[in-house]
Write a protein that holds these residues in place. Structure first.
Motif, mmCIF file in Angstrom:
data_model
loop_
_atom_site.group_PDB
_atom_site.id
_atom_site.type_symbol
_atom_site.label_atom_id
_atom_site.label_comp_id
_atom_site.label_asym_id
_atom_site.label_seq_id
_atom_site.Cartn_x
_atom_site.Cartn_y
_atom_site.Cartn_z
ATOM 1 N N CYS A 262 43.223 47.401 35.066
ATOM 2 C CA CYS A 262 42.668 47.352 33.672
ATOM 3 C C CYS A 262 43.658 47.690 32.595
ATOM 4 O O CYS A 262 43.653 47.047 31.569
ATOM 5 C CB CYS A 262 41.289 48.223 33.401
ATOM 6 S SG CYS A 262 40.037 47.494 34.349
ATOM 7 N N LEU A 263 44.537 48.626 32.901
ATOM 8 C CA LEU A 263 45.512 49.109 32.048
ATOM 9 C C LEU A 263 46.665 48.101 31.982
ATOM 10 O O LEU A 263 47.309 47.593 31.004
ATOM 11 C CB LEU A 263 46.203 50.358 32.261
ATOM 12 C CG LEU A 263 45.411 51.767 32.183
ATOM 13 C CD1 LEU A 263 45.939 53.127 32.871
ATOM 14 C CD2 LEU A 263 45.171 52.040 30.525
ATOM 15 N N ARG A 264 46.941 47.338 32.878
ATOM 16 C CA ARG A 264 47.971 46.335 33.042
ATOM 17 C C ARG A 264 47.672 45.278 32.326
ATOM 18 O O ARG A 264 48.614 44.536 31.756
ATOM 19 C CB ARG A 264 48.347 46.112 34.431
ATOM 20 C CG ARG A 264 49.292 47.115 35.249
ATOM 21 C CD ARG A 264 49.956 46.556 36.713
ATOM 22 N NE ARG A 264 48.888 45.774 37.351
ATOM 23 C CZ ARG A 264 48.140 46.423 38.306
ATOM 24 N NH1 ARG A 264 48.348 47.912 38.439
ATOM 25 N NH2 ARG A 264 47.535 46.009 39.315
ATOM 26 N N HIS A 265 46.372 45.022 32.456
ATOM 27 C CA HIS A 265 46.014 43.596 31.721
ATOM 28 C C HIS A 265 45.315 43.777 30.524
ATOM 29 O O HIS A 265 44.566 42.902 30.070
ATOM 30 C CB HIS A 265 45.236 43.033 32.934
ATOM 31 C CG HIS A 265 45.823 42.500 34.170
ATOM 32 N ND1 HIS A 265 46.854 41.265 34.247
ATOM 33 C CD2 HIS A 265 46.192 42.975 35.246
ATOM 34 C CE1 HIS A 265 47.334 41.254 35.226
ATOM 35 N NE2 HIS A 265 47.058 42.043 36.002
ATOM 36 N N ASN A 266 45.106 45.053 30.128
ATOM 37 C CA ASN A 266 44.289 45.248 28.930
ATOM 38 C C ASN A 266 42.783 44.987 28.922
ATOM 39 O O ASN A 266 42.254 43.958 27.918
ATOM 40 C CB ASN A 266 45.156 44.670 27.628
ATOM 41 C CG ASN A 266 44.621 45.292 26.529
ATOM 42 O OD1 ASN A 266 44.083 46.561 26.404
ATOM 43 N ND2 ASN A 266 44.665 44.628 25.357
ATOM 44 N N LEU A 267 42.048 45.314 29.947
ATOM 45 C CA LEU A 267 40.875 44.985 29.983
ATOM 46 C C LEU A 267 39.962 46.089 30.052
ATOM 47 O O LEU A 267 40.528 47.490 30.123
ATOM 48 C CB LEU A 267 40.644 44.612 31.643
ATOM 49 C CG LEU A 267 41.365 43.523 32.072
ATOM 50 C CD1 LEU A 267 41.117 43.129 33.623
ATOM 51 C CD2 LEU A 267 41.321 42.302 31.166
ATOM 52 N N TYR A 268 38.692 46.315 29.684
ATOM 53 C CA TYR A 268 37.753 47.148 29.867
ATOM 54 C C TYR A 268 37.123 47.466 31.173
ATOM 55 O O TYR A 268 37.095 46.517 31.951
ATOM 56 C CB TYR A 268 36.416 46.726 28.603
ATOM 57 C CG TYR A 268 36.761 46.802 27.339
ATOM 58 C CD1 TYR A 268 36.718 48.012 26.757
ATOM 59 C CD2 TYR A 268 36.756 45.761 26.634
ATOM 60 C CE1 TYR A 268 37.075 48.133 25.319
ATOM 61 C CE2 TYR A 268 36.981 45.613 25.425
ATOM 62 C CZ TYR A 268 36.966 46.845 24.528
ATOM 63 O OH TYR A 268 37.365 46.882 23.301
#
Length: 411
Positions: free
Chosen positions: A192-198
């Motif tokens: 989620c951090l790598r792809h900017n996801l919740y």
């Protein structure tokens, strides 16, 4: 001519309630129906919580604040801190059950047409919430043969597109009972951090982990703005009818967005918050008995199922569900047959076909979810019915998958 909306047509029936008319008809014929289809515990709701409502000195039952009573939010924050989740009252929005927390999360985190990655099989109501919010579920399949452990991270990576906005996880899992390890949770956090996801984490069953410690998404460091915990008292205190849940995040902008949706429905139930707040009076040992009781029931159900010819089931590590593969042609047909055409000593059993827990067409056809929410005597009788039914069912077949290995099963 007036027509129902496309959304109304697309809304699925509840996978655990859609056979209710057939169960009601069986009861009218004098057949006792053992309900293993739904997670309604028979554990007593704590009397101290019920007494708080019965003894409440209320002259006018007013609206509560849209975010919930401040006293209850403080009490809930103390509960979370006690289980190692570092949140304050301002990080908590009280919701009308865990269902509303899920709805607020999808409405606040995703736009119409956005994609939500979910490991399947998953809680059947997620499909309904996706339809209601015009969000597309993108499933990543886990398998009974591995105990429904987290699929390889590469499977998640392949699903990510420019429309992907969030990943939704349930731990301990409904319907599989799998408890995600810290390593698995860290993998998902990093994704989620790598792809900017919740990262939306449904944690309704956190108290009921039997073979592995529970890890909350908010136990993970360095991702506070990405994480939303979805919670409920329904299973924790056997208080499903109270309809009190929580939307928990340290992301202030997201909390404010969810609060506007909370104002739309005015307030969460006031009396139910009185009941929920009284849980603070329970002793620290309260969950010891409940957890031990569910563990005994789990072991009984798994032992009986694994002894039935052709039945495959991993050992669930938490919650109070077992996913099993049965030696049958079609579980939807079998579950209806149980209620329409079968009885053993004037008894039958109601199960949930697993097809309602998958988004990928064709999966779960031979699988069922069973809830071990009955006392051991009733559970044993229900499993007797199932064993006799499997022997009599006209569509009995040979299971196709190999026996589940012990390694890799929830532990």
């Amino acid at each position: 001519m007036l027509e129902v909306s496309e959304r109304g047509h697309a809304m699925p029936m509840s996978p655990y309630r859609r056979l209710t008319p057939f169960a009601d008809a069986a009861k009218q014929r004098g057949v006792h129906v053992h309900h293993l289809n739904i997670g309604q515990p028979d554990i007593e709701t704590p009397p101290v919580m019920l007494a708080a409502v019965q003894q409440a000195n209320i002259r006018v039952l007013e609206y509560s604040p849209s975010a919930g009573y401040p006293s209850y939010r403080r009490t809930l924050a103390t509960y979370y801190q006690r289980v190692g989740i570092p949140v304050e009252a301002d990080d908590i929005l009280v919701t009308t059950g865990g269902s509303e927390a899920i709805f607020f999360a999808l409405m606040s985190c995703l736009n119409p047409g956005d994609e939500l990655i979910v490991p399947e099989p998953f809680y059947g109501a997620y499909t309904a919430f996706a339809v209601a919010t015009d969000v597309r579920i993108v499933p990543v399949t886990s398998h009974l043969s591995t105990g429904f452990m987290l699929p390889p991270l590469a499977d998640f990576e392949r699903c990510i597109t420019p429309r992907t906005k969030a990943l939704l996880l349930c731990t301990p899992n409904n319907p599989t009972g799998y408890v995600y390890s810290r390593a698995e949770m860290e993998q998902l956090k990093d994704l989620c951090l790598r792809h900017n996801l919740y990262l939306l984490s449904d944690e309704a069953y956190r108290e009921f982990c039997y073979d592995r410690d529970f890890v909350s998404a908010l136990h993970l460091s360095g991702a506070d703005d990405h994480i939303v915990v979805l919670d409920t008292i329904s299973k924790r205190y056997s208080a499903c009818g109270a309809r009190i849940g929580a939307f928990v995040t340290k992301n202030k902008a997201l909390q404010q967005a969810a609060f506007k949706f909370a104002q739309m429905r005015v307030s969460p139930p006031g009396l139910a918050q009185v009941l929920a707040e009284a849980a603070s009076e329970l002793p620290d040992t309260y969950f010891d008995h409940t957890k031990a009781e569910y563990l005994t029931r789990r072991d009984l159900m798994v032992r009986r199922l694994q002894a039935m010819p052709g039945v495959e089931c991993p050992v669930p590590g938490g919650a109070f569900y077992v996913m099993a593969q049965l030696p049958i042609d079609d579980c939807d047909t079998f579950c209806r047959w149980l209620l329409e055409s079968f009885s053993h000593q004037h008894q039958t059993v109601m199960l949930t076909p697993a097809s309602g827990f998958y988004a990928t067409p064709g999966l779960g056809k031979q699988e069922t979810r069973m809830a071990y929410v009955l006392n051991c005597e009733a559970l044993d009788a229900a499993l007797n019915c199932l064993e006799h039914a499997l022997a009599e069912y006209p569509g009995r077949t040979v299971a196709q998958r190999p026996t589940c290995p012990t390694a890799g099963v929830a532990s």
